[in-house]
Design a protein around this motif. Structure first.
Motif, PDB file in Angstrom:
ATOM      1  N   HIS A   2       0.811  -1.212   0.000  1.00 36.19           N
ATOM      2  CA  HIS A   2       0.000   0.000   0.000  1.00 36.19           C
ATOM      3  C   HIS A   2       0.845   1.263   0.000  1.00 36.19           C
ATOM      4  O   HIS A   2       0.363   2.335  -0.232  1.00 36.19           O
ATOM      5  N   ASP A   3       2.130   1.115   0.330  1.00 33.49           N
ATOM      6  CA  ASP A   3       2.956   2.312   0.465  1.00 33.49           C
ATOM      7  C   ASP A   3       3.614   2.710  -0.852  1.00 33.49           C
ATOM      8  O   ASP A   3       4.528   3.513  -0.855  1.00 33.49           O
ATOM      9  N   LEU A   5       3.761   4.933  -3.019  1.00 34.68           N
ATOM     10  CA  LEU A   5       3.187   6.262  -3.206  1.00 34.68           C
ATOM     11  C   LEU A   5       3.830   7.005  -4.373  1.00 34.68           C
ATOM     12  O   LEU A   5       4.976   6.748  -4.730  1.00 34.68           O
ATOM     13  N   GLY A  49      -1.377   9.021  -1.729  1.00 38.89           N
ATOM     14  CA  GLY A  49      -0.917   9.776  -0.572  1.00 38.89           C
ATOM     15  C   GLY A  49      -1.473  11.184  -0.639  1.00 38.89           C
ATOM     16  O   GLY A  49      -2.649  11.391  -0.892  1.00 38.89           O
TER      17      GLY A  49
END
Ligand code: SF4
Length: 334
Positions: A2-3, A5, A49
């Motif tokens: 999920h990171d 970004l 983000g």
């Protein structure tokens, strides 16, 4: 994962390319709009983000967006690929009236001027009635997504006529209780009238701060006059409430951009560095080259430094492009 970004470097690359291919069924429900660049071409807003980017939808783009299968807070996540390699994950944002969270409305989709990079004079589009405008604002309001109202306009007959068109609408728009931004070709004294009628921010576009290029591409307009009106606007609306689009990619040098940003910032105006969008209807009418990711990063850093020096904070913007940030690499992206 999920990171994954969107970094400033990735956003710069995406803006430099400007388009994406996507299965239309993935695109959240959106209304048509011709405000801003890419007039007449539908687009998608990708958020990852804190950063947002707007990309035109084009089947042959080297960028693509696909469902990632992940969910975050009940929302489906998507992946953004460049030539098959995943660059970032995020979500698609609905844009009910041109951009997310605002009713951003082009009142008149025609223009008597003939700026050489702009497709609007060639399109001779629709002029919205007051009823049309209120219907759009209501729709965004009812969807619970109205955080700001932004109005822009081409010029149907006269610049004074467009100022009056906005002034005629403001009383009915004030009742929504959200900030209102106005971007038109300014006339003497219009800022005071907009302010008194309830507008909270204005954007009067210089288009370019290179006076030779201005003369060539915006021959019917007057740069000195726009600068004078911007000065008046800062006196009335205050610092951090006055903006100006500054197009990048019309053949100006980086030094000219630095000088231009400095001139505007010194006056209390926040420039919006806007990559030019070469449009097929304008092919060959003027030099127009989408800036590279490296140039976008360099100019955004330059802008961040200069704005800091003059105590300007674009992240405080409540309306229009500085609030949306979809088309530009902005200081808060860095
Ligand atoms: S940055 Fe401005 S022109 Fe671009 S999508 Fe957002 S509101 Fe529209």
């Amino acid at each position: 994962m999920h990171d994954r970004l969107m970094t400033p470097e990735i956003k710069a690359l995406l803006i430099s390319i400007g388009s994406v291919s996507i299965d239309p069924s993935l695109v959240p429900r959106a209304r048509g709009s011709t405000a801003g660049p890419g007039a007449g071409i539908s687009s998608v807003f990708f958020r990852s983000g804190e950063r947002r980017v707007r990309l035109s939808i084009r089947e042959d783009s080297p960028l693509s967006i696909e469902k990632s299968g992940d969910e975050s807070g009940g929302e489906s996540m998507v992946s953004l690929f460049f030539e098959g390699k995943e660059l970032a994950r995020g979500r698609l944002e609905p844009a009910l009236a041109h951009c997310p969270e605002q009713a951003f409305i082009t009142l008149c989709e025609r223009c008597i001027f003939d700026c050489k990079y702009c497709p609007v004079p060639k399109l001779q589009g629709h002029v919205k009635s007051e009823e049309d405008v209120l219907k759009i604002v209501d729709e965004v309001f009812k969807a619970g997504q109205l955080k700001a109202i932004s109005l822009t306009s081409g010029v149907e007959e006269t610049v004074e006529g467009e100022v009056d068109r906005v002034l005629g609408l403001l009383p009915a728009l004030k009742k929504y209780g959200v900030p209102i931004g106005v971007s038109v070709y300014p006339t003497e004294g219009c800022s005071r009238k907009f302010y008194e009628a309830g507008a909270s921010e204005v954007k009067y576009n210089v288009e370019t701060m290179d006076s030779e290029i201005f003369q060539k591409v915006c021959g019917g307009l007057f740069l000195d006059e726009i600068l004078e009106r911007l000065k008046e606007a800062v006196d009335i609306f205050g610092k951090n409430r006055v903006f100006s689009n500054f197009i990048i990619g019309l053949g100006e040098t980086d030094d000219a951009v630095r000088e231009g940003i400095e001139t505007l910032a010194k006056m209390g105006v926040i420039p919006v560095l806007r990559p030019v969008s070469p449009h097929p209807l304008r092919a060959g009418d003027c030099f127009a080259e989408r800036p590279s990711p490296e140039r976008l990063l360099k100019l955004a850093k330059m802008e961040a430094e200069i704005l800091k020096k003059y105590g300007l904070k674009p992240e405080l913007a409540e309306t229009m492009c500085p609030r949306c940030t979809g088309c530009d690499l902005v200081p808060s992206d860095l």
